[in-house]
Design an enzyme around this catalytic site. Structure first.
Site, PDB file in Angstrom:
ATOM      1  N   LYS A 260      41.615   4.472  25.357  1.00  0.00           N
ATOM      2  CA  LYS A 260      40.910   3.963  26.534  1.00  0.00           C
ATOM      3  C   LYS A 260      40.844   5.075  27.559  1.00  0.00           C
ATOM      4  CE  LYS A 260      39.208  -0.043  27.840  1.00  0.00           C
ATOM      5  NZ  LYS A 260      38.727  -1.100  26.921  1.00  0.00           N
TER       6      LYS A 260
HETATM    7  N1  GLU Z   1      35.242  -1.592  25.937  1.00  0.00           N
HETATM    8  C1  GLU Z   1      35.126  -2.476  24.833  1.00  0.00           C
HETATM    9  C2  GLU Z   1      36.458  -3.134  24.524  1.00  0.00           C
HETATM   10  O1  GLU Z   1      37.323  -3.204  25.354  1.00  0.00           O
HETATM   11  C3  GLU Z   1      34.487  -1.809  23.624  1.00  0.00           C
HETATM   12  C4  GLU Z   1      35.233  -0.654  23.059  1.00  0.00           C
HETATM   13  C5  GLU Z   1      34.473   0.106  21.971  1.00  0.00           C
HETATM   14  O2  GLU Z   1      33.429  -0.356  21.541  1.00  0.00           O
HETATM   15  O3  GLU Z   1      34.964   1.162  21.600  1.00  0.00           O
HETATM   16  O4  GLU Z   1      36.638  -3.675  23.466  1.00  0.00           O
END
Ligand code: GLU
Length: 435
Positions: free
Chosen positions: A125
């Protein structure tokens, strides 16, 4: 702009004090669920220790030339929690409340999420402490490109693949893809997902998280013997996840009786027309001034009498302070970490069926996986194929978690953690410890 913004370190931005209600920080909340599942799995001490630590945490200062000619220095973070099952995968958020603990928790959740739906990714993240609503498009582009350059050592289709998250979108992904491609001297579409369709994005990606929420909500209703038609639903957070989930569930026959965003909530027992709410937000940027329904606070919205509650905004909105007042029979966690560990116990006692975040909102990263596959294969799928494949994965994953929860007599959250931790642990066992 004050001169101290020219200092080499970023201004320290304290998270909003009320946000976590002193109940827990998201990392501790994630860890307490991890510990419970690890204990039930009887995880061996070595792997237990490995999985409690993030692989890599990057904190970087990002100088940006503002439109007025002054320089601001922002703080950016990227955490790779675990990459044993594949490239690190996870979104990037732009928000004033970003902190290292929050991003680390979100990176761990991405690890468990990818494992629950069994896609070959690890978890990551990223976040930048900023208020994107107060920034121009030019400032956001310069911020994004400099942040990308600062974390470029981790990025790559085989190592770390960002995606949109809170306050980032397709346009931000296009800038990341372009910056990365300029550095490596050729176009690399698979370095990010959630890109515009015109440049290697996948059909259906934008709606995927909300669609996934719709799919698992339908399964939960069927499991509890509740009808789809006329089931009432409240959606807290009317962004990309909440608005799509509300729209799709309305089309399936549910009655949406409450919605909210950061400007407040709107409740109407007769039902809200979701398409009109979406049109309102398109025109006015927020729900402010939306005429359908009574104005309520977010707190009142969460405790309104309803069948399904779908929190789709940020962490820690269902806490020990309000969990006892929640009247919903099902909670579908569209957001990451909307329920604190302390609230879990209260919801269990009340017999509320919780579809945990790492399962409920996994539709987004699942279609990110399809996008990455399409980019690498250079062959693009129809929207129907994307949606059908998503439905298959979400349904299988829901069933696997439900079966485990019955088998071990635990709630859906603990079962989801058990399933994902056991999958990650198996790979660690097979790979061994490199010395
Ligand atoms: N931000 C989204 C999540 O928390 C998608 C993450 C992604 O597709 O890599 O799942």
């Amino acid at each position: 702009m004050t001169p101290d913004l020219l200092l080499p370190t970023a201004p320290i931005v304290r998270p909003d004090k009320d946000r976590f209600l002193n109940e827990e920080n998201p990392f501790e909340g994630m860890m307490s669920r991890f510990d419970r599942a690890a204990e039930l799995l009887d995880l061996e001490p070595g792997i237990y220790k490995v999985l409690r630590h993030p692989e890599k945490q990057i904190i970087t200062s990002i100088p940006v030339m503002l439109d007025n000619g002054e320089v601001e220095v922002f703080t950016g973070i990227r955490v790779l929690y675990n990459t044993s099952r594949g490239p690190a995968k996870g979104g990037i958020r732009f928000d004033m409340n970003v902190s290292l603990d929050e991003v680390t928790a979100l990176a761990a959740w991405m690890t468990w999420k990818c494992a629950v739906v069994n896609i070959p990714f690890g978890g990551a993240k990223g976040g930048v402490i900023c208020d994107p609503l107060k920034m121009s498009v030019g400032e956001l582009e310069r911020l994004t490109r400099r942040y990308t350059a600062s974390i470029i050592q981790t990025l790559g289709p085989d190592s770390d693949v960002p995606a949109p998250d809170v306050n980032t979108n397709e346009r931000v992904m296009a800038w990341i893809m372009d910056t990365y491609s300029m550095h490596v001297r050729h176009t690399v579409t698979a370095v990010v997902t959630g890109k515009p369709v015109e440049m290697g994005g996948s059909l259906g990606r934008r709606e995927a998280t909300g669609r996934g929420c719709m799919i698992v909500t339908k399964q939960a209703l069927a499991h509890l013997g509740m009808p789809l038609k006329g089931t009432t639903l409240i959606v807290q957070g009317f962004g990309n996840v909440g608005s799509v989930a509300a729209q799709l569930l309305q089309r399936e026959g549910c009655k949406i009786i409450g919605i909210s965003d950061r400007t407040g909530g709107y409740v109407n027992p007769k039902g809200i027309d979701v398409d009109e709410a979406i049109a309102h937000v398109k025109q006015h940027k927020t729900l402010e001034g939306f005429a359908q329904g009574d104005r309520v606070t977010n707190e009142q919205l969460l405790t309104t009498d309803v069948d399904v509650l779908l929190p789709a905004a940020l962490e820690n909105v269902i806490t020990s302070k309000n969990a006892a007042q929640i009247k919903a029979k099902i909670i579908c966690e569209g957001a990451n970490g909307p329920t604190t560990a302390a609230a879990d116990a209260i919801l269990d006692e009340k017999g509320i069926f919780v579809i945990p975040d790492i399962l409920a909102n996994a539709g987004g990263v699942t279609v990110s996986y399809f996008e990455w596959v399409q980019d690498r294969g250079g062959y693009f799928w129809t929207e129907q194929r994307v949606n059908d494949s998503l439905t298959q994965i979400m349904e299988q994953s829901f069933d696997a978690v439900l079966n485990l929860s019955k088998q071990h007599k635990v709630n859906m959250r603990t079962a989801a953690y058990m399933l994902s931790i056991s999958r990650v642990a198996t790979v660690h066992r097979l790979r061994g410890i490199y010395a």
